[in-house]
Design a protein around this motif. Structure first.
Motif, mmCIF file in Angstrom:
data_model
loop_
_atom_site.group_PDB
_atom_site.id
_atom_site.type_symbol
_atom_site.label_atom_id
_atom_site.label_comp_id
_atom_site.label_asym_id
_atom_site.label_seq_id
_atom_site.Cartn_x
_atom_site.Cartn_y
_atom_site.Cartn_z
ATOM 1 N N VAL A 123 0.862 -1.192 0.000
ATOM 2 C CA VAL A 123 0.000 0.000 0.000
ATOM 3 C C VAL A 123 0.896 1.239 0.000
ATOM 4 C CG1 VAL A 123 -1.829 1.281 1.165
ATOM 5 C CG2 VAL A 123 -1.852 -1.217 1.250
ATOM 6 N N TYR A 124 0.628 2.155 -0.940
ATOM 7 C CA TYR A 124 1.344 3.427 -0.998
ATOM 8 C C TYR A 124 0.498 4.531 -0.365
ATOM 9 C CZ TYR A 124 3.664 1.367 -5.187
ATOM 10 O OH TYR A 124 4.337 0.586 -6.089
ATOM 11 N N CYS A 125 1.150 5.515 0.218
ATOM 12 C CA CYS A 125 0.513 6.807 0.474
ATOM 13 C C CYS A 125 0.457 7.486 -0.899
ATOM 14 C CB CYS A 125 1.363 7.653 1.412
ATOM 15 S SG CYS A 125 1.570 6.922 3.028
ATOM 16 N N HIS A 126 -0.744 7.816 -1.341
ATOM 17 C CA HIS A 126 -0.957 8.219 -2.741
ATOM 18 C C HIS A 126 -0.705 9.718 -2.957
ATOM 19 C CE1 HIS A 126 -3.717 7.403 -6.480
ATOM 20 N NE2 HIS A 126 -2.557 7.977 -6.806
ATOM 21 N N ASP A 127 0.222 10.017 -3.866
ATOM 22 C CA ASP A 127 0.507 11.395 -4.305
ATOM 23 C C ASP A 127 0.898 12.298 -3.129
ATOM 24 O OD1 ASP A 127 0.219 10.624 -6.911
ATOM 25 O OD2 ASP A 127 -1.845 11.331 -7.113
ATOM 26 N N VAL A 128 2.041 11.954 -2.551
ATOM 27 C CA VAL A 128 2.504 12.579 -1.308
ATOM 28 C C VAL A 128 2.818 14.064 -1.437
ATOM 29 C CG1 VAL A 128 3.403 10.502 -0.180
ATOM 30 C CG2 VAL A 128 4.822 11.693 -1.860
ATOM 31 N N GLU A 129 3.023 14.569 -2.669
ATOM 32 C CA GLU A 129 3.396 15.986 -2.802
ATOM 33 C C GLU A 129 2.259 16.934 -2.444
ATOM 34 O OE1 GLU A 129 3.056 13.857 -5.346
ATOM 35 O OE2 GLU A 129 2.346 14.807 -7.191
ATOM 36 N N PHE A 130 1.034 16.396 -2.296
ATOM 37 C CA PHE A 130 -0.115 17.260 -2.023
ATOM 38 C C PHE A 130 -0.305 17.560 -0.537
ATOM 39 C CE2 PHE A 130 -0.910 15.870 -6.276
ATOM 40 C CZ PHE A 130 -1.667 16.865 -6.874
ATOM 41 N N VAL A 131 0.415 16.858 0.330
ATOM 42 C CA VAL A 131 0.172 17.032 1.773
ATOM 43 C C VAL A 131 1.484 17.320 2.497
ATOM 44 C CG1 VAL A 131 -1.841 15.498 1.679
ATOM 45 C CG2 VAL A 131 0.384 14.583 2.318
ATOM 46 N N SER A 132 1.385 17.664 3.783
ATOM 47 C CA SER A 132 2.590 18.033 4.535
ATOM 48 C C SER A 132 3.427 16.785 4.848
ATOM 49 C CB SER A 132 2.192 18.714 5.844
ATOM 50 O OG SER A 132 1.650 17.744 6.713
ATOM 51 N N PRO A 133 4.752 16.970 5.013
ATOM 52 C CA PRO A 133 5.598 15.829 5.387
ATOM 53 C C PRO A 133 5.135 15.169 6.691
ATOM 54 C CG PRO A 133 6.951 17.655 4.638
ATOM 55 C CD PRO A 133 5.550 18.171 4.703
ATOM 56 N N ALA A 134 4.620 15.969 7.628
ATOM 57 C CA ALA A 134 4.151 15.382 8.896
ATOM 58 C C ALA A 134 2.978 14.439 8.639
ATOM 59 C CB ALA A 134 3.737 16.492 9.856
ATOM 60 N N ASP A 135 2.093 14.823 7.720
ATOM 61 C CA ASP A 135 0.964 13.950 7.382
ATOM 62 C C ASP A 135 1.459 12.643 6.761
ATOM 63 O OD1 ASP A 135 -0.739 15.839 8.319
ATOM 64 O OD2 ASP A 135 -1.824 16.174 6.446
ATOM 65 N N VAL A 136 2.490 12.753 5.907
ATOM 66 C CA VAL A 136 3.007 11.538 5.263
ATOM 67 C C VAL A 136 3.608 10.605 6.320
ATOM 68 C CG1 VAL A 136 4.672 10.620 3.589
ATOM 69 C CG2 VAL A 136 3.428 12.738 3.079
ATOM 70 N N LEU A 137 4.374 11.174 7.257
ATOM 71 C CA LEU A 137 4.978 10.331 8.314
ATOM 72 C C LEU A 137 3.905 9.629 9.138
ATOM 73 C CD1 LEU A 137 7.970 12.488 9.612
ATOM 74 C CD2 LEU A 137 8.079 10.234 8.541
ATOM 75 N N ALA A 138 2.844 10.366 9.463
ATOM 76 C CA ALA A 138 1.757 9.765 10.260
ATOM 77 C C ALA A 138 1.077 8.649 9.467
ATOM 78 C CB ALA A 138 0.745 10.840 10.645
#
Ligand SMILES: NC(=O)c1ccc[n+]([C@@H]2O[C@H](COP(=O)([O-])OP(=O)(O)OC[C@H]3O[C@@H](n4cnc5c(N)ncnc54)[C@H](OP(=O)(O)O)[C@@H]3O)[C@@H](O)[C@H]2O)c1
Length: 376
Positions: free
Chosen positions: A129-144
């Motif tokens: 499972v990928y976090c989809h299109d990570v450039e749209f959200v904050s790095p903190a959101d991606v880490l969470a």
């Protein structure tokens, strides 16, 4: 004197996780095409014949997303009706993107997305499972979100965790941030439209060494036709015309490439598919699949088709590429060498300043509508 109590048995050694590269196949069939972004009516496209033919050809991995409209449900229905053994194929989806500008990377949002994908795909586990299109959200959101996917992994619902997106600096920096913040590298990063006949940036030494520094296990190349940009039909005659981020001048430059390919007796898509599949198989060997039956690792590509005929053509080219990697027919001229020369001598000069052009993502008109905060 009583004999001393026996020393407690040593705990069994913790199982060494199997790296993703050992289990992921080198060619993956993407199903973003099972959506109105790519076809007029996904429910009426031959989705079951496409999946059936893919399985019979030996394609054992499928990529989808909740963002691709009915794709997960159609893929799930096809797999349920064909009923291949669950261990015989590798199922990939994504979480976090719900609409063009609607992102929910919250742990609760990621969890409910995974639960919904499991139900739609008719399975009890997702292989990647990928976090989809990570450039749209904050790095903190991606880490969470990555942490929540890893919690789901510990519950047996997810096997491997990665990120996907478009801008390479964002993908490399987030890969490093995940390693530094969690002590564990990402299993996979999916990049798209960045190793094509039009844009070759993903293979640059600086980019590949940044992914190596982040210890990313598998780096996947998706959209080898640039989401329909590199086809004989031309992007402006396709449903993708409505949303494709390529500017008009790049679109029209790509339609001129058709004549160059046809002068060599090939369709533009054959040239583009062959150039990407063959190039990535070796350029990304260090990040590739070790499950392709070769001694060396093979760079992993994610292809997309909207008909069985397109699948057959992609498979024919892939089979020839694999045969060439294995040494080919002695003395036979390599079609891939011809395509490489065509790219260098005719296609890249024709693209001019548009070669390696990268569009903005998010685009200038992006206004977030979901709960996740935008990347600043
Ligand atoms: N952010 C992300 O996570 C992300 C982004 C992009 C892609 N992906 C994944 O990667 C997969 C592949 O990307 P993509 O679907 O954009 O692939 P693509 O190969 O760039 O484009 C697919 C389109 O190319 C045309 N095509 C394919 N084979 C053809 C052939 N032999 N002859 C003529 N036309 C052909 C078809 O369009 P026509 O219908 O016009 O024939 C098809 O819909 C996606 O399905 C998705 O699973 C993920």
């Amino acid at each position: 004197m009583p004999s001393p109590a026996p020393a407690p048995a040593a705990p069994p050694p913790a199982a060494v996780p199997i790296p993703l590269s050992s289990v992921i196949p080198p060619l993956i069939l993407g199903t973003a095409t099972f959506n109105t972004q790519y076809v007029a009516s996904p429910e009426h496209m031959p989705y079951t014949p496409i999946i059936s033919r893919a399985l019979s050809l030996g394609i054992r991995a499928f990529d989808t997303s909740p963002y691709y409209g009915p794709s997960e449900s159609l893929l799930g229905a096809a797999l349920t009706s064909l009923s291949p053994p669950r261990d015989s194929y590798f199922l990939i989806t994504k979480a976090g993107r719900r609409g063009p500008s609607d992102f929910d990377y919250s742990p609760a949002g990621i969890r409910s997305s995974v639960e919904r994908s499991l139900a739609r795909l008719g399975t009890d586990r997702l292989d990647l499972v990928y976090c989809h299109d990570v450039e749209f959200v904050s790095p903190a959101d991606v880490l969470a979100a990555v942490s929540e996917l890893r919690r789901l992994r510990s519950e047996g619902k997810v096997r491997y965790v990665g990120i996907s997106g478009y801008p390479l600096p964002t993908l490399t920096s987030l890969s490093l941030s995940v390693l530094e913040a969690t002590g564990e590298p990402l299993d996979a990063v999916l990049s798209y439209s960045h190793f094509t006949l039009q844009n070759t940036s993903l293979s640059s030494p600086a980019v590949l060494s940044a992914f190596a520094a982040a210890r990313v296990n598998v780096l996947l190349n998706a959209s080898i036709l640039g989401m329909g940009l590199l086809t004989s039909r031309g992007i402006d005659a396709a449903p993708m015309a409505a949303w494709h981020p390529a500017p008009p001048a790049l679109r029209s430059r790509c339609t001129e490439l058709k004549t160059i390919a046809e002068a060599e007796g090939m369709g533009l898509e054959e040239v583009a598919i062959r150039w990407s599949l063959a190039g990535w198989a070796t350029a990304a060997a260090a990040f590739g699949s070790a499950s392709g039956g070769r001694n060396a690792r093979t760079g992993v590509s994610v292809t997309g088709v909207s008909s069985v005929a397109e699948l057959e053509e992609t498979w024919r080219v892939w089979s020839e590429v694999v045969s060439e990697l294995e040494g080919g027919t002695p003395g036979a001229a390599s079609k891939t060498d011809l395509v490489r020369r065509l790219a260098e001598e005719r296609i890249w000069p024709a693209l001019g300043e548009w070669k390696d052009y990268t569009w903005e993502s998010p685009g200038p008109d992006y206004v977030p509508t979901g709960p996740s905060r935008p990347r600043l």
